[in-house]
Design an enzyme around this catalytic site. Structure first.
Site, PDB file in Angstrom:
ATOM      1  N   ASN A  35       0.843  -1.206   0.000  1.00  0.00           N
ATOM      2  CA  ASN A  35       0.000   0.000   0.000  1.00  0.00           C
ATOM      3  C   ASN A  35       0.873   1.249   0.000  1.00  0.00           C
ATOM      4  OD1 ASN A  35      -2.535   1.288   0.070  1.00  0.00           O
ATOM      5  ND2 ASN A  35      -2.338   1.643   2.273  1.00  0.00           N
ATOM      6  N   ASP A  58       8.027  -9.174   2.482  1.00  0.00           N
ATOM      7  CA  ASP A  58       6.770  -9.320   3.206  1.00  0.00           C
ATOM      8  C   ASP A  58       7.129  -9.781   4.618  1.00  0.00           C
ATOM      9  OD1 ASP A  58       4.322 -10.429   4.264  1.00  0.00           O
ATOM     10  OD2 ASP A  58       3.548 -10.333   2.219  1.00  0.00           O
ATOM     11  N   SER A 124      -4.871   0.888  17.437  1.00  0.00           N
ATOM     12  CA  SER A 124      -5.826   1.889  16.960  1.00  0.00           C
ATOM     13  C   SER A 124      -6.920   2.115  17.993  1.00  0.00           C
ATOM     14  CB  SER A 124      -6.459   1.364  15.667  1.00  0.00           C
ATOM     15  OG  SER A 124      -7.566   2.152  15.305  1.00  0.00           O
ATOM     16  N   TYR A 148     -10.780  -5.869  11.026  1.00  0.00           N
ATOM     17  CA  TYR A 148      -9.545  -5.079  11.159  1.00  0.00           C
ATOM     18  C   TYR A 148      -9.278  -4.757  12.628  1.00  0.00           C
ATOM     19  CZ  TYR A 148      -6.782  -0.820  11.572  1.00  0.00           C
ATOM     20  OH  TYR A 148      -5.860   0.116  11.986  1.00  0.00           O
ATOM     21  N   LYS A 152      -6.185  -5.961  15.607  1.00  0.00           N
ATOM     22  CA  LYS A 152      -5.407  -5.128  16.545  1.00  0.00           C
ATOM     23  C   LYS A 152      -5.623  -5.610  17.978  1.00  0.00           C
ATOM     24  CE  LYS A 152      -3.696  -2.250  13.513  1.00  0.00           C
ATOM     25  NZ  LYS A 152      -2.280  -2.344  13.147  1.00  0.00           N
ATOM     26  N   LEU A 199     -11.943  10.825   6.246  1.00  0.00           N
ATOM     27  CA  LEU A 199     -12.426  12.188   6.022  1.00  0.00           C
ATOM     28  C   LEU A 199     -11.380  13.118   5.401  1.00  0.00           C
ATOM     29  CD1 LEU A 199     -14.666  14.300   6.363  1.00  0.00           C
ATOM     30  CD2 LEU A 199     -13.715  14.814   8.608  1.00  0.00           C
ATOM     31  N   PRO A 292     -22.525   2.742   8.300  1.00  0.00           N
ATOM     32  CA  PRO A 292     -22.662   1.646   9.265  1.00  0.00           C
ATOM     33  C   PRO A 292     -21.371   1.466  10.067  1.00  0.00           C
ATOM     34  CG  PRO A 292     -23.429   0.964   7.093  1.00  0.00           C
ATOM     35  CD  PRO A 292     -22.798   2.318   6.918  1.00  0.00           C
ATOM     36  N   ASP A 294     -20.156   3.450  12.324  1.00  0.00           N
ATOM     37  CA  ASP A 294     -19.604   4.694  12.880  1.00  0.00           C
ATOM     38  C   ASP A 294     -20.187   4.976  14.262  1.00  0.00           C
ATOM     39  OD1 ASP A 294     -17.933   5.326  10.835  1.00  0.00           O
ATOM     40  OD2 ASP A 294     -19.059   7.069  10.116  1.00  0.00           O
TER      41      ASP A 294
HETATM   42  P1  NAD Z   1      -0.124   2.478   5.312  1.00  0.00           P
HETATM   43  O1  NAD Z   1      -0.920   1.487   4.557  1.00  0.00           O
HETATM   44  O2  NAD Z   1       0.149   3.796   4.693  1.00  0.00           O
HETATM   45  O3  NAD Z   1       1.275   1.831   5.750  1.00  0.00           O
HETATM   46  C1  NAD Z   1       1.435   0.450   6.016  1.00  0.00           C
HETATM   47  C2  NAD Z   1       2.684  -0.007   5.278  1.00  0.00           C
HETATM   48  O4  NAD Z   1       2.886  -1.392   5.549  1.00  0.00           O
HETATM   49  C3  NAD Z   1       2.558   0.148   3.764  1.00  0.00           C
HETATM   50  O5  NAD Z   1       3.714   0.753   3.272  1.00  0.00           O
HETATM   51  C4  NAD Z   1       2.428  -1.288   3.271  1.00  0.00           C
HETATM   52  O6  NAD Z   1       2.987  -1.444   1.974  1.00  0.00           O
HETATM   53  C5  NAD Z   1       3.200  -2.043   4.336  1.00  0.00           C
HETATM   54  N1  NAD Z   1       2.790  -3.445   4.519  1.00  0.00           N
HETATM   55  C6  NAD Z   1       1.546  -3.935   4.714  1.00  0.00           C
HETATM   56  N2  NAD Z   1       1.588  -5.261   4.894  1.00  0.00           N
HETATM   57  C7  NAD Z   1       2.893  -5.622   4.825  1.00  0.00           C
HETATM   58  C8  NAD Z   1       3.597  -6.857   4.955  1.00  0.00           C
HETATM   59  N3  NAD Z   1       2.947  -8.012   5.188  1.00  0.00           N
HETATM   60  N4  NAD Z   1       4.943  -6.855   4.810  1.00  0.00           N
HETATM   61  C9  NAD Z   1       5.606  -5.697   4.568  1.00  0.00           C
HETATM   62  N5  NAD Z   1       5.009  -4.502   4.453  1.00  0.00           N
HETATM   63  C10 NAD Z   1       3.665  -4.464   4.582  1.00  0.00           C
HETATM   64  O7  NAD Z   1      -0.840   2.676   6.731  1.00  0.00           O
HETATM   65  P2  NAD Z   1      -0.564   3.747   7.857  1.00  0.00           P
HETATM   66  O8  NAD Z   1      -1.702   4.681   7.873  1.00  0.00           O
HETATM   67  O9  NAD Z   1       0.813   4.272   7.763  1.00  0.00           O
HETATM   68  O10 NAD Z   1      -0.712   2.811   9.138  1.00  0.00           O
HETATM   69  C11 NAD Z   1       0.397   2.215   9.753  1.00  0.00           C
HETATM   70  C12 NAD Z   1      -0.090   1.320  10.882  1.00  0.00           C
HETATM   71  O11 NAD Z   1      -0.862   2.114  11.782  1.00  0.00           O
HETATM   72  C13 NAD Z   1      -1.006   0.177  10.445  1.00  0.00           C
HETATM   73  O12 NAD Z   1      -0.697  -0.960  11.228  1.00  0.00           O
HETATM   74  C14 NAD Z   1      -2.395   0.688  10.756  1.00  0.00           C
HETATM   75  O13 NAD Z   1      -3.286  -0.367  11.009  1.00  0.00           O
HETATM   76  C15 NAD Z   1      -2.130   1.520  11.994  1.00  0.00           C
HETATM   77  N6  NAD Z   1      -3.142   2.577  12.184  1.00  0.00           N
HETATM   78  C16 NAD Z   1      -3.353   3.501  11.192  1.00  0.00           C
HETATM   79  C17 NAD Z   1      -4.316   4.485  11.361  1.00  0.00           C
HETATM   80  C18 NAD Z   1      -4.600   5.486  10.282  1.00  0.00           C
HETATM   81  O14 NAD Z   1      -5.663   6.119  10.310  1.00  0.00           O
HETATM   82  N7  NAD Z   1      -3.723   5.725   9.324  1.00  0.00           N
HETATM   83  C19 NAD Z   1      -5.055   4.538  12.552  1.00  0.00           C
HETATM   84  C20 NAD Z   1      -4.798   3.600  13.547  1.00  0.00           C
HETATM   85  C21 NAD Z   1      -3.827   2.618  13.347  1.00  0.00           C
HETATM   86  C1  UD1 Z   2     -11.851   5.190  10.592  1.00  0.00           C
HETATM   87  C2  UD1 Z   2     -11.956   3.702  10.768  1.00  0.00           C
HETATM   88  C3  UD1 Z   2     -11.242   3.307  12.056  1.00  0.00           C
HETATM   89  C4  UD1 Z   2      -9.798   3.805  12.071  1.00  0.00           C
HETATM   90  C5  UD1 Z   2      -9.797   5.314  11.863  1.00  0.00           C
HETATM   91  C6  UD1 Z   2      -8.382   5.787  11.798  1.00  0.00           C
HETATM   92  C7  UD1 Z   2     -14.073   3.145   9.661  1.00  0.00           C
HETATM   93  C8  UD1 Z   2     -15.488   2.695   9.871  1.00  0.00           C
HETATM   94  N1  UD1 Z   2     -13.352   3.321  10.789  1.00  0.00           N
HETATM   95  O1  UD1 Z   2     -12.578   5.745  11.634  1.00  0.00           O
HETATM   96  O2  UD1 Z   2     -11.220   1.916  12.196  1.00  0.00           O
HETATM   97  O3  UD1 Z   2      -9.176   3.513  13.299  1.00  0.00           O
HETATM   98  O4  UD1 Z   2     -10.489   5.613  10.645  1.00  0.00           O
HETATM   99  O5  UD1 Z   2      -8.212   7.004  11.232  1.00  0.00           O
HETATM  100  O6  UD1 Z   2     -13.586   3.275   8.551  1.00  0.00           O
HETATM  101  N2  UD1 Z   2     -16.854  11.059   7.296  1.00  0.00           N
HETATM  102  C9  UD1 Z   2     -17.757  11.672   6.465  1.00  0.00           C
HETATM  103  N3  UD1 Z   2     -17.568  11.549   5.124  1.00  0.00           N
HETATM  104  C10 UD1 Z   2     -16.522  10.855   4.570  1.00  0.00           C
HETATM  105  C11 UD1 Z   2     -15.603  10.239   5.445  1.00  0.00           C
HETATM  106  C12 UD1 Z   2     -15.807  10.346   6.804  1.00  0.00           C
HETATM  107  O7  UD1 Z   2     -18.713  12.302   6.908  1.00  0.00           O
HETATM  108  O8  UD1 Z   2     -16.421  10.769   3.339  1.00  0.00           O
HETATM  109  C13 UD1 Z   2     -17.021  11.217   8.752  1.00  0.00           C
HETATM  110  C14 UD1 Z   2     -17.238   9.908   9.501  1.00  0.00           C
HETATM  111  O9  UD1 Z   2     -18.581   9.567   9.575  1.00  0.00           O
HETATM  112  C15 UD1 Z   2     -16.623  10.270  10.873  1.00  0.00           C
HETATM  113  C16 UD1 Z   2     -15.518  11.269  10.528  1.00  0.00           C
HETATM  114  O10 UD1 Z   2     -15.846  11.790   9.252  1.00  0.00           O
HETATM  115  O11 UD1 Z   2     -17.586  10.939  11.673  1.00  0.00           O
HETATM  116  C17 UD1 Z   2     -14.139  10.639  10.466  1.00  0.00           C
HETATM  117  O12 UD1 Z   2     -14.189   9.513   9.593  1.00  0.00           O
HETATM  118  P1  UD1 Z   2     -12.874   8.673   9.215  1.00  0.00           P
HETATM  119  O13 UD1 Z   2     -11.813   9.604   8.787  1.00  0.00           O
HETATM  120  O14 UD1 Z   2     -13.291   7.597   8.274  1.00  0.00           O
HETATM  121  O15 UD1 Z   2     -12.409   8.065  10.611  1.00  0.00           O
HETATM  122  P2  UD1 Z   2     -13.196   7.153  11.671  1.00  0.00           P
HETATM  123  O16 UD1 Z   2     -14.621   7.009  11.328  1.00  0.00           O
HETATM  124  O17 UD1 Z   2     -12.885   7.678  13.017  1.00  0.00           O
END
Ligand code: NAD
Ligand code: UD1
Length: 349
Positions: A35, A58, A124, A148, A152, A199, A292, A294
């Site tokens: 990704n 990987d 998360s 998902y 975690k 968002l 759904p 949220d």
């Molecule tokens: P991201 O997808 O941008 O980064 C994840 C990276 O891991 C990517 O570069 C992907 O290529 C790599 N990857 C995935 N599976 C792999 C594997 N099996 N082997 C090697 N590389 C692999 O995501 P992010 O937003 O940077 O998130 C990083 C971590 O934080 C994740 O574990 C995610 O679940 C967690 N997290 C993210 C958010 C968010 O909103 N971004 C919120 C809470 C937790």
């Molecule tokens: C999402 C993930 C959550 C993850 C988090 C991390 C879902 C259901 N949950 O949550 O597992 O940990 O991101 O960042 O995907 N919204 C809109 N319009 C949009 C997109 C979002 O109105 O097009 C609203 C949502 O209803 C919410 C807020 O914006 O109230 C934030 O949404 P989003 O960025 O998707 O985050 P989470 O819902 O918190």
């Protein structure tokens, strides 16, 4: 000190790599680009003026991972690698359990074998589910509502068992709230493939004219303006939280869980207004049905991270919006600008 960063080419990984390098750590990055793009790592080098070793692999591949540990002196690992799309996890649960669980087991096994017992893990706020009172503290009940989120939750349990099995382990589990924003340089940022689910990337693509309008999911939540409230945290503050958590486990053992958020919530309408004000853009929107799964409000109790890590998130919503926009405006097609153009040309032929 040399830190292994799994998933270091991703959104949070790249920002953390920058802060690690700037704090003087050596890093070794592994990623399979499931990704992400190799260009993201070039930009980390460009921003910091520092180089580092990278292995495309990987994390589930134990022998490839072992080769990295055999070739490098590693002191600790930060484990970002994993899949994170809630909707996709509902459609393909086995794929999510395979990717997230097996990669973490492989990493911990190889770390144990090589005597590396210091780990920071990306969890998360989604583990809290719709658990009730806000803000949520680390002791609030957990109950993830998607496959998902359950990966975690299960990994957190595995890490607790691991820490209990051997006092040498020092583990920090970081529960992120809603990461947003980008590095000040505008060179690295969130690069979602396809239509964004979250968002901030959606909003910025609407502002850029790539998407027509934002659908606001729900206008009848029990919040002051009826739209959902979240605790948005600047990705650079989040990255700095990892540096603090790492510092703590390098000095001590045991397992600790920390919420990483700001402790302040913003509604969808407030985010739109802040984005428009900070960037001078216009974001057309319409109200749509609730999404759904949220919840109305998600907001962190941040006292534990402040007290034990000496960390708080300093950057405000306006800065998050400006930085997101700088990244979006400078990189309208994300990192793969040449690849995208090449594909578009091919499709037109
Ligand atoms: P991201 O997808 O941008 O980064 C994840 C990276 O891991 C990517 O570069 C992907 O290529 C790599 N990857 C995935 N599976 C792999 C594997 N099996 N082997 C090697 N590389 C692999 O995501 P992010 O937003 O940077 O998130 C990083 C971590 O934080 C994740 O574990 C995610 O679940 C967690 N997290 C993210 C958010 C968010 O909103 N971004 C919120 C809470 C937790
Ligand atoms: C999402 C993930 C959550 C993850 C988090 C991390 C879902 C259901 N949950 O949550 O597992 O940990 O991101 O960042 O995907 N919204 C809109 N319009 C949009 C997109 C979002 O109105 O097009 C609203 C949502 O209803 C919410 C807020 O914006 O109230 C934030 O949404 P989003 O960025 O998707 O985050 P989470 O819902 O918190």
């Amino acid at each position: 000190m040399a830190i292994l960063v799994t998933g270091g080419a991703g959104y949070i990984g790249t920002h953390t790599c920058v802060e690690l390098l700037e704090a003087g750590y050596d890093i070794i990055v592994v990623d399979n680009f499931a990704n992400s793009s190799p260009e993201a790592l070039n930009r980390v080098k460009e921003i910091t003026g520092k180089s580092f070793r990278f292995y495309q692999l990987d994390v589930r591949d134990r022998s490839a991972l072992e080769a990295v540990f055999a070739r490098n002196q590693i002191d600790a690992a930060i484990h970002f690698a994993g899949l994170k799309a809630v909707g996709e996890s509902v459609r393909s649960p086995l794929w999510y359990y395979e990717m997230n669980m097996i990669s973490t087991l492989a990493l911990c096994e190889v770390m144990s074998k090589y005597g590396v017992h210091k780990l920071v893990f990306s969890s998360s706020a989604t583990v809290y589910g719709a658990s009730g009172d806000m803000p949520v503290s680390e002791n609030s009940p957990i109950g993830a509502s998607s496959p998902y989120g359950r990966t975690k939750q299960m990994i957190e349990q595995i890490l607790q068992d691991l820490a209990a099995s051997n006092p040498e382990w020092g583990i920090s589990i970081l529960r992120y709230f809603n990461p947003a924003g980008a590095h000040k340089s505008g060179r690295i940022g969130e690069n979602p493939s396809g239509t964004p689910n979250n968002l901030m990337p959606y909003l910025s693509q609407v502002a850029a004219g790539r998407l027509e309008e934002l659908s606001i999911y729900g206008s009848d939540y029990p919040t002051p303006d009826g739209t959902g409230i979240r605790d948005y945290i600047h990705v650079v503050d989040l990255a700095l939280g990892h540096i603090r958590a790492l510092g703590r486990i390098l000095d001590s053992s045991g397992l600790n869980i920390y919420n990483l958020g700001t402790g302040r919530g913003s509604s969808v309408l407030e985010m739109i207004a802040a984005f428009e004000k900070a960037t001078g853009t216009h974001v057309p929107y319409r109200f749509a049905a609730r999404r759904p799964g949220d919840i109305a409000v998600s907001c962190a109790d941040i006292r534990k991270a402040r007290q034990e890590l000496g960390w708080t998130a300093d950057r405000c919503i306006e800065e998050m919006c400006e930085d997101t926009w700088r990244w979006q405006a400078n990189n309208p097609e994300g990192y793969d600008i040449h690849e995208n153009r090449f594909m578009t040309a091919l499709l037109k032929m």
